[in-house]
Design an enzyme around this catalytic site. Structure first.
Site, mmCIF file in Angstrom:
data_model
loop_
_atom_site.group_PDB
_atom_site.id
_atom_site.type_symbol
_atom_site.label_atom_id
_atom_site.label_comp_id
_atom_site.label_asym_id
_atom_site.label_seq_id
_atom_site.Cartn_x
_atom_site.Cartn_y
_atom_site.Cartn_z
ATOM 1 N NE ARG A 46 63.699 35.691 42.736
ATOM 2 C CZ ARG A 46 62.620 37.092 41.841
ATOM 3 N NH1 ARG A 46 63.309 38.455 42.996
ATOM 4 N NH2 ARG A 46 62.447 36.923 41.163
ATOM 5 C CB SER A 115 58.735 28.530 41.657
ATOM 6 O OG SER A 115 60.162 29.552 42.397
ATOM 7 C CE LYS A 144 58.819 34.832 39.547
ATOM 8 N NZ LYS A 144 59.318 34.696 39.103
HETATM 9 N N1 3NM Z 1 58.570 34.427 43.841
HETATM 10 P P1 3NM Z 1 57.425 39.970 48.366
HETATM 11 S S1 3NM Z 1 56.462 36.178 44.859
HETATM 12 C C1 3NM Z 1 60.669 36.029 44.771
HETATM 13 O O1 3NM Z 1 55.656 33.756 43.363
HETATM 14 C C2 3NM Z 1 59.313 35.859 44.312
HETATM 15 O O2 3NM Z 1 57.060 32.403 43.259
HETATM 16 C C3 3NM Z 1 57.385 34.606 43.576
HETATM 17 O O3 3NM Z 1 58.332 39.370 47.450
HETATM 18 C C4 3NM Z 1 56.378 33.900 43.336
HETATM 19 O O4 3NM Z 1 57.468 39.149 49.915
HETATM 20 C C5 3NM Z 1 58.167 36.814 44.601
HETATM 21 O O5 3NM Z 1 58.330 41.005 48.535
HETATM 22 C C6 3NM Z 1 58.202 38.537 45.254
HETATM 23 O O6 3NM Z 1 56.229 40.473 47.849
HETATM 24 C C7 3NM Z 1 57.990 38.537 46.848
#
Ligand code: 3NM
Ligand code: MG
Length: 521
Positions: A46, A115, A144
């Site tokens: 990503r 997603s 994010k």
């Molecule tokens: N997608 P971390 S949250 C890439 O909610 C991504 O769909 C999300 O990062 C969604 O593990 C997210 O560092 C980031 O919290 C997650």
């Protein structure tokens, strides 16, 4: 396709991040390589900012790394990049290309993940043919910036339940957003639904920002494996106090792991090697010693004895009796496996002789063997070989194991599609396992060996039932896990995978902090 059928595939899902705030000055390929070594099972590249040229060249390098480890690589958003590098698929957000178009471009065999931020999006994605769902955002995250609503554990559980109500429980699911070692156990227990358990967890920063990505991945991987096993124990053990099982089963397995109890096997010619390997895999210390006079010394070492009469001989029978007495004198447990008990007059007589020679703590056999031990079977009725042929109803079987357990003051195990375990007052039914167990030799015998390791560490007689249940669950859940491994093509390749799974499950269980049990309501 492999990505749909492999149960373990989504266990620990790594989403990469190339920004300096998270990746730092580390090399992305090196981080991914180490993360896979630590237990990451699938990788999504990503990168929201790089130019297309960089995306393609980085994806190519990443694909070399993931291919080396036989782990799939998916590309976030960019169907063209996935096509260019020939990797295993894409992950699409709600604002990315629609599934139908992506499917047309990529063809039927590529993996397309979606997603989902709410129940509607999750169901729609399944209707449109998503291969898996990434459900989020679970907790708020710095990683994010444009996250929509925060689902929390209640929202996650509701989403999983709605999916199973619509008949989509077979679509794999991972959750994402703010997940790390401090909350994964809670997410897997409180956010998951028994009817539609989460397949795994997706993380960015918990691995990509870690100083040691391999160690971080190992920790997460162990926590998830432990939770999977925990959920399965819950499923299997509604019949006796859930608290007893949840509390004691992990402790029994952990105690075996820590104490390496002796499993003294007087077993048959066919399974010597396999039984010794199973004993090692579950954390016991095997000794395959058939000479009865050694038993007095061995019984002092704090282990348990298995008497398996699979290839009984006159001399062997004398040795069983000597060893049984030695273990009774040392007050150490004895597991009796009356293999083929009803097959011949010699074996029927041997069963009686062993039972008269001393006290047996656990009797394990299939329906026919247990019937013979009980004595309900006339001498003229003979059993074909050592395989079981079922004739009793479920209620009759329950009655039989309970009566035999009471009469012999032992724990009695009747194996079958559903195993029954009774200590005379409590009776448990366990329906785990896999058909491959019936297609290779020695699984019944090595279950006896596994049980011996568990009862060896259980001093209290009252807890013997749970110790036996722990052995059966470890054995049968390991079989399920092994059968789902992508390397397993049939009974042959199942054998090594099964040894691996026994080892992996018990080490994961042993590594776990028992405090997660306190969170269980
Ligand atoms: N997608 P971390 S949250 C890439 O909610 C991504 O769909 C999300 O990062 C969604 O593990 C997210 O560092 C980031 O919290 C997650
Ligand atoms: Mg996207």
């Amino acid at each position: 396709t492999a990505h749909n059928s492999d149960y373990n595939l989504y266990r620990l899902y790594l989403v990469t991040d190339s920004t300096p705030a998270i990746l730092g000055d580390k090399d992305i390929c090196d981080v991914v390589d180490r993360a896979i070594q630590g237990g990451v099972t699938i990788v999504q590249y990503r990168d929201k900012t790089s130019d297309t040229g960089v995306l393609v060249s980085t994806a190519r390098k990443l694909h070399q790394v993931t291919q080396k480890h036989h782990v799939p690589l998916l590309i976030n958003d960019r169907v063209d990049v996935a096509l260019a590098v020939g990797c295993e698929g894409v992950h699409l957000g709600q604002d990315d290309m629609d599934i139908a178009t992506a499917r047309q471009i990529l063809g039927p065999s590529k993996c397309i993940g979606i997603s989902a931020n709410n129940i509607q999006e999750a169901i729609l994605a399944c209707e449109q043919g998503a291969d898996y769902l990434g459900i989020g955002t679970i907790f708020s995250t710095q990683t994010k910036k444009d996250t929509k609503s925060i689902l929390g554990l209640a929202g996650l559980k509701q989403t999983l339940e709605s999916l199973s109500e619509k008949g989509y429980e077979h679509i794999p699911t991972v959750c994402i957003g703010g997940l790390n070692a401090s909350n994964i156990t809670q997410v897997m227990s409180h956010g998951s639904s028994p009817k539609n358990p989460l397949n795994g967890v997706a993380v960015v920063s918990a691995i990509m920002a870690a100083h040691d990505p391999k160690a971080a991945s190992m920790q997460l991987s162990n926590l998830i494996t432990e939770s999977h096993m925990q959920n399965r124990i819950q499923e299997s053990c509604r019949a006796i106090s859930k608290h007893t099982v949840l509390d004691l089963v992990p402790k029994v397995i952990k105690t075996v792991h820590e104490n390496k109890p002796l499993s003294h096997n007087m077993t048959n010619l066919v399974v010597q090697n396999f039984a010794a390997n199973v004993a090692l895999a579950v954390g016991a210390s095997p000794i395959m010693a058939n000479y009865g006079l050694e038993a007095a010394d061995l019984a002092k070492l704090g282990g348990a004895l298995v008497i398996n009469m699979g290839t009984v001989t006159p001399e062997g029978l004398d040795n069983y009796k000597v060893a049984l007495k030695a273990y009774n004198t040392a007050k150490r447990p004895v597991v009796f496996d009356p293999v083929g008990a009803g097959a011949t007059a010699v074996r029927r007589a041997a069963v009686k002789e062993v039972l008269c020679a001393g006290h047996i703590d656990v009797i394990k056999g299939n329906e026919s063997e247990i019937k013979t031990v009980y004595g309900g079977k006339s001498d003229s009725e003979s059993q074909r070989g050592v395989d079981s042929s079922s004739t009793l109803s479920h209620a009759e079987k329950v009655q039989l194991v309970r009566e035999l357990a009471k009469r012999r003051k032992a724990v009695v195990v009747m194996t079958g599609k559903t195993d029954l375990v009774s200590d005379g007052s409590r009776t448990v039914a366990i329906s785990n396992g896999h058909e491959y167990l019936g297609m290779i030799t020695g699984t019944g015998c090595t279950l006896g060996t596994t049980i011996s390791a568990m009862v060896a560490v259980c001093e209290a007689r009252d807890n013997r039932l749970v110790a036996v249940v722990a052995g059966i669950l470890l054995f049968e859940i390991a079989a399920e896990t092994a059968a789902r491994k992508s390397t397993v093509e049939g009974p042959g390749s199942f054998v090594p995978a099964f040894l691996d799974s026994l080892y992996q499950l018990r080490t994961a269980m042993a590594a776990g902090d028992a405090s997660w049990l306190d969170q269980e309501k």
